[in-house]
Design an enzyme around this catalytic site. Structure first.
Site, PDB file in Angstrom:
ATOM      1  N   LYS A   8      -6.033 -91.948  53.052  1.00 49.81           N
ATOM      2  CA  LYS A   8      -6.737 -91.026  52.478  1.00 49.81           C
ATOM      3  C   LYS A   8      -6.174 -89.652  53.783  1.00 49.81           C
ATOM      4  O   LYS A   8      -6.231 -90.217  54.644  1.00 49.81           O
ATOM      5  CB  LYS A   8      -7.649 -91.396  51.485  1.00 49.81           C
ATOM      6  N   CYS A  49      -0.711 -80.724  49.400  1.00 53.19           N
ATOM      7  CA  CYS A  49      -1.483 -80.888  48.625  1.00 53.19           C
ATOM      8  C   CYS A  49      -1.877 -79.891  47.315  1.00 53.19           C
ATOM      9  O   CYS A  49      -2.096 -78.513  47.539  1.00 53.19           O
ATOM     10  CB  CYS A  49      -2.586 -81.380  49.140  1.00 53.19           C
TER      11      CYS A  49
HETATM   12  C1  SIN Z   1      -5.555 -85.268  45.952  1.00 50.28           C
HETATM   13  O1  SIN Z   1      -6.506 -85.395  46.864  1.00 50.28           O
HETATM   14  O2  SIN Z   1      -5.188 -83.378  45.407  1.00 50.28           O
HETATM   15  C2  SIN Z   1      -3.837 -85.797  46.336  1.00 50.28           C
HETATM   16  C3  SIN Z   1      -3.061 -85.604  47.025  1.00 50.28           C
HETATM   17  C4  SIN Z   1      -2.505 -84.822  47.287  1.00 50.28           C
HETATM   18  O3  SIN Z   1      -1.555 -84.571  46.234  1.00 50.28           O
HETATM   19  O4  SIN Z   1      -1.550 -84.450  48.796  1.00 50.28           O
END
Ligand code: SIN
Length: 310
Positions: free
Chosen positions: A45, A131
């Site tokens: 993540k 993001c």
């Molecule tokens: C998110 O955590 O909002 C998704 C991650 C991303 O789109 O980079």
């Protein structure tokens, strides 16, 4: 013998399939699940400097054709993920991994990258420039000036293998402009694409996720044509040393085959992994190998980038 092995930079992977950042990669347990599966690697993540709770729930919703999310970068902080990949890297028998990261400002991104630079970790880093879900923070890679400045500053001190996660682009001129920027830097890879930002899914008369009045990143079947176009556009434009990771709409061996045909050296699975779990890597690998065997391809290099035009 059909092989789906691949190489990114100096890193060798026994399988070209892996998760997309954000899916099944929040905790060590989830990452270990992927590591124990047939996936060739995992990406964490996206880690920010400090732990984040992310956006209010509900913030992810599956549809028949894919998904919408506005997670808002919930994560356990860069130290958590950096420590884990560093620990795994100590055993040379382990797979290589990708550490995803970004700061909430350029200064924070540099603080994080310097932390990685000063650490024992020698592996791949994916800088998330795409993001769409942090309120008030635009997708960095849609601002070419800011992107060029950030990479230029980063490469003044960062010497380890670095790639970027990109949002989808939708105009030929933007492919040209973005590629001209990325070609200036010793990037090891670009990952095309993150979700298509700020879509809207409605159930009856109401949005399906809470953050940003229902606006969120779209993934799954909806985005495969856009993802393939971005993979191929960058494959055609980037220095051959910059490998392409293909992400978007992959749920079958045929989808993975198409990403590789467009130029991808690795293929990431997002929405479908969320819907099916880590067993998906075995199914997609077997389907991909069956297609390759039928066509007489022994390795992915036999057809990578060989998309035909009319
Ligand atoms: C998110 O955590 O909002 C998704 C991650 C991303 O789109 O980079």
């Amino acid at each position: 013998m059909t092989s789906t092995a691949t190489t990114v930079g100096t890193f060798h992977f026994s399988n070209c399939l892996m998760n997309a950042a954000g899916i099944h990669c929040y905790t060590r347990k989830e990452l270990a699940d992927i590591d124990a599966s047939m996936a060739g690697s995992f990406v964490t993540k996206t880690g920010t400097l400090n732990e984040r709770a992310g956006n209010p729930e509900p913030r992810y919703f599956d549809t028949d054709l894919g998904s919408i999310n506005s997670m808002g970068l919930p994560n356990l902080g860069i130290d958590y993920y950096l420590e884990y990949v560093t620990e795994l890297e100590k055993n040379p028998d382990n797979k290589p991994h990708f550490l995803s990261l970004v700061g909430l400002s350029p200064d924070e991104t540099h603080l994080i990258l310097k932390k990685v630079q000063d650490s024992d970790y020698q592996g791949l880093v994916e800088l998330n420039l795409s993001c769409p879900n942090v309120p008030g923070k635009p997708q960095i890679a849609y601002d070419f000036e800011a992107t060029e400045k950030l990479l230029s500053e980063a490469f003044s001190y960062y010497t380890k293998p670095l790639g970027v996660k990109l949002p989808p682009y939708f105009d030929i001129v933007h492919f040209d402009q973005a590629a001209a920027i990325f070609n200036q830097f010793p990037l090891v890879f670009v990952n095309c694409v993150n979700s298509i930002g700020n879509g809207l899914v409605i159930s009856d008369e109401t949005v399906v996720i809470k953050p940003k009045d229902g606006f969120g990143g779209i993934g799954g079947d909806y985005i495969k044509p856009t993802a393939l176009a971005n993979v191929h556009a960058f494959y055609k434009r980037l220095n051959p040393s910059i490998k392409i990771i293909g992400t978007g709409g992959v749920k079958t061996g045929r989808d993975a085959f198409e990403h590789i045909l467009c130029g991808a050296s690795m293929v990431q699975v997002g929405t479908a992994l969320h819907q099916e779990g880590v067993a998906i890597f075995e199914r997609i690998t077997n389907e991909l190998k069956a297609i390759m065997a039928e066509k007489g391809y022994e390795t992915i290099e036999d057809f990578r980038g060989q998309l035909k035009t009319l």
